[in-house]
Enzyme design. Structure first.
Site, PDB file in Angstrom:
ATOM      1  N   GLY A  52      10.584 -38.373   8.832  1.00  0.00           N
ATOM      2  CA  GLY A  52      10.607 -38.682   7.408  1.00  0.00           C
ATOM      3  C   GLY A  52       9.368 -39.454   6.989  1.00  0.00           C
ATOM      4  O   GLY A  52       8.365 -39.488   7.707  1.00  0.00           O
TER       5      GLY A  52
ATOM      6  N   LYS B  90      10.926 -27.778  16.494  1.00  0.00           N
ATOM      7  CA  LYS B  90      11.264 -28.629  15.344  1.00  0.00           C
ATOM      8  C   LYS B  90      12.494 -28.079  14.624  1.00  0.00           C
ATOM      9  O   LYS B  90      13.356 -28.834  14.164  1.00  0.00           O
ATOM     10  CB  LYS B  90      10.073 -28.729  14.373  1.00  0.00           C
TER      11      LYS B  90
ATOM     12  N   ASN C 211      16.043 -29.993  13.991  1.00  0.00           N
ATOM     13  CA  ASN C 211      16.755 -30.138  12.723  1.00  0.00           C
ATOM     14  C   ASN C 211      18.193 -29.636  12.829  1.00  0.00           C
ATOM     15  O   ASN C 211      19.097 -30.217  12.232  1.00  0.00           O
ATOM     16  CB  ASN C 211      16.008 -29.406  11.609  1.00  0.00           C
TER      17      ASN C 211
ATOM     18  N   ARG D 216      38.199  -3.061  22.930  1.00  0.00           N
ATOM     19  CA  ARG D 216      37.007  -2.268  22.631  1.00  0.00           C
ATOM     20  C   ARG D 216      37.069  -0.910  23.323  1.00  0.00           C
ATOM     21  O   ARG D 216      36.697   0.114  22.781  1.00  0.00           O
ATOM     22  CB  ARG D 216      35.735  -3.019  23.054  1.00  0.00           C
TER      23      ARG D 216
HETATM   24  C1  6PG Z   1      12.752 -34.772  10.023  1.00  0.00           C
HETATM   25  C2  6PG Z   1      13.715 -34.074   9.086  1.00  0.00           C
HETATM   26  C3  6PG Z   1      13.024 -33.443   7.945  1.00  0.00           C
HETATM   27  C4  6PG Z   1      13.905 -32.593   7.038  1.00  0.00           C
HETATM   28  C5  6PG Z   1      14.969 -33.324   6.352  1.00  0.00           C
HETATM   29  C6  6PG Z   1      15.678 -32.505   5.285  1.00  0.00           C
HETATM   30  O1  6PG Z   1      12.807 -34.412  11.185  1.00  0.00           O
HETATM   31  O2  6PG Z   1      12.009 -35.648   9.606  1.00  0.00           O
HETATM   32  O3  6PG Z   1      14.378 -33.069   9.798  1.00  0.00           O
HETATM   33  O4  6PG Z   1      12.034 -32.616   8.485  1.00  0.00           O
HETATM   34  O5  6PG Z   1      13.095 -32.064   6.069  1.00  0.00           O
HETATM   35  O6  6PG Z   1      15.870 -33.871   7.216  1.00  0.00           O
HETATM   36  O7  6PG Z   1      16.536 -31.560   5.803  1.00  0.00           O
HETATM   37  P1  6PG Z   1      17.679 -30.929   4.911  1.00  0.00           P
HETATM   38  O8  6PG Z   1      17.274 -31.046   3.475  1.00  0.00           O
HETATM   39  O9  6PG Z   1      17.784 -29.514   5.321  1.00  0.00           O
HETATM   40  O10 6PG Z   1      18.897 -31.735   5.185  1.00  0.00           O
END
Ligand code: 6PG
Length: 480
Positions: A130, A182, A186, A445
């Site tokens: 973030g 990455k 997430n 199946r």
């Molecule tokens: C990170 C986060 C970031 C991501 C937000 C929003 O690792 O710093 O993963 O990259 O953009 O968490 O994710 P959502 O909007 O899909 O919840």
């Protein structure tokens, strides 16, 4: 040319990353943004950074020393392609373009192909943590060529978070490997958040704790094996009181969870890879369910359980929920690492799972004590079949599974949705089962589509003549 690194795109993430770079010994940072106001604001607010600012892309490129290195921090999507094109036209062989946004890894693979043809390196780098992480030290997951990492590695190491004395950055693999990892990060982030949310829901609506009390419970959990950034911030969110109403903030926030898409990508790709990331999938679906306002309103009349569930020993219940959360979290990470391994096989990357667990120990959203245990597990047994089966985690689950089961039963009895807790438990029971009802599915199946089956006792492929005399014949494998 005076700058050794440049940043394009100066929204919060880009500005913070540029400031982080500028704060490190030896870096001179060039900055550029499409609309110059943003550049002007940044340099006015941060004279200490000594930025080399350009209001023109040609000047920006001219301000970079060779090999030129520029990190693109624009919102993922079409804008990224436009900036890559502008840079590719102006860069020379050996220069490096880094995309630090949350790009879809298949876009990164495509972009790398195109850029590479000009002799310029293209590196898709996942950056997590973030706004604060970008400024103070993120976890960085770069892909691209090993050659580009020779130049880029030291720069990224200088700005990354440090965990156990090591910078949270590693060369993940070629082309899209960094963005792939990455994406999985997430996905795990989604599962982690959903599990915490389910724990909160149970503590609140089964045991009757207030948000402030639950904040204290999470703060306490954060001193043990669940210690993590997400548990820590959950306590903060639950403690927050709304200034307008005096109610807990969590009670006035609309209960519809948004998403920007990376969790959905994780599940879509896991489906393609055939990897059951059920915890992550349930987390994504829980967000979608929450956003179907009209359906939810139409469904409020649906009956719930007739009897209320009462908790006799609240302390014991809190401990059960803690252990259910821990066990489910182990499952979510195990599934995430499975997806990394399968993705690496499919896309031809050599990804060191142990190194990934290490760079997730600091800076990123899923940073947690727990990642040290994962790093240990991969160090002891490289190529581990499933994280769940590492001795440490087997023991941890052995110590928590009875609690886990009680929590899932209670949630069902109380009518509280716990999709991630319960699907993780089902996954666990499925994985450890000696026999699965998949045998019956194969029989079905074969019955309706002659899809054939294998036997436990003899090699070969078989079909039962269901519409004939029901004898078995040996056959060639079905293609449908
Ligand atoms: C990170 C986060 C970031 C991501 C937000 C929003 O690792 O710093 O993963 O990259 O953009 O968490 O994710 P959502 O909007 O899909 O919840």
């Amino acid at each position: 040319a005076v700058a050794n690194i440049g940043v394009i795109g100066l929204a919060v993430m880009g500005s913070n990353l540029a400031r982080n770079l500028a704060s490190r010994e030896g870096n001179t940072v060039a900055v550029y943004n499409r609309s110059p106001e943003r550049t002007r604001t940044l340099i006015a607010e941060h004279p200490e950074a000594g930025f080399v600012a350009s209001e023109d892309i040609d000047d920006f490129v001219a301000s970079l020393q060779k090999p030129r290195t520029a990190i693109i921090m624009v919102q993922a999507g079409r804008g990224t392609d436009a900036v890559i094109e502008q840079l590719t036209e102006r860069f020379e062989p050996g220069d490096i373009i880094v995309d630090g946004g949350n790009a879809l890894f298949t876009d990164t693979i495509r972009r790398e192909q195109t850029v590479k043809a000009t002799g310029v390196h293209f590196v898709g780098a996942g950056i997590s943590g973030g706004e604060e992480g970008a400024l103070k030290g993120p976890s960085i997951m770069p892909g691209g060529s090993a050659e580009s990492y020779a130049t880029l590695g030291p720069i990224l190491s200088s700005i990354a978070a440090v965990a156990e004395g090591e910078p949270c950055v590693t060369h993940v693999g070629t082309d899209g490997a960094g963005h792939f990892v990455k994406m999985i990060h997430n996905g795990i982030e989604y599962a982690d958040m959903q599990l915490i949310a389910e724990a909160y829901d149970l503590l609140r609506n089964v045991a009757g704790f207030t948000p402030a009390e639950i904040a204290e419970i999470f703060a306490e959990w954060n001193r043990g094996e669940l210690e993590s950034y997400l548990i820590e911030i959950t306590a903060e969110v639950l403690r927050q009181v709304d200034a307008r109403t005096g109610a807990p903030l969590v009670d006035v926030i609309l209960d519809e969870a948004g998403s920007k898409g990376t969790g959905v990508w994780t599940v879509q790709n896991a489906l393609d890879l055939g990897v059951p990331v059920s915890g992550i999938a349930e987390a994504v679906f829980a967000r979608s369910l929450s956003s179907h306002r009209a359906q939810r309103e139409a469904a409020t009349a649906l009956p719930g359980p007739s009897a209320t569930v009462s908790i006799e020993d609240r302390d014991a219940f809190v401990e059960d929920v803690r252990l259910a959360l821990y066990a489910s979290k182990i499952v979510a990470y195990s599934q995430g690492f499975d997806a990394i391994r399968e993705g690496a096989t499919k896309y031809g990357w050599s990804i060191d799972e142990g190194a990934i667990s290490k760079i997730w120990r600091g800076g990123c959203i899923i940073r947690a004590q727990f990642l040290n245990r994962i790093a240990d597990a991969y160090a002891e047994q490289p190529g581990l079949e499933a994280l769940l089966t590492a001795p440490y985690f087997t023991e941890a689950i052995a110590a928590s599974q009875e609690s886990w089961r009680r929590v899932v039963v209670l949630a069902a009895q109380a009518g509280i949705p716990a999709p991630a807790f319960s699907s993780s438990l089902s996954y666990y029971d499925g994985l450890r089962a000696e026999r699965l009802p998949a045998a019956l599915v194969q029989g079905q199946r074969d019955f309706f589509g002659a899809h054939t089956y294998k036997r436990v006792d003899v090699d070969g492929v078989f079909h039962t003549l269901w519409s004939g005399d029901r004898s078995e014949i040996e056959t060639t494998p079905s293609s449908h």
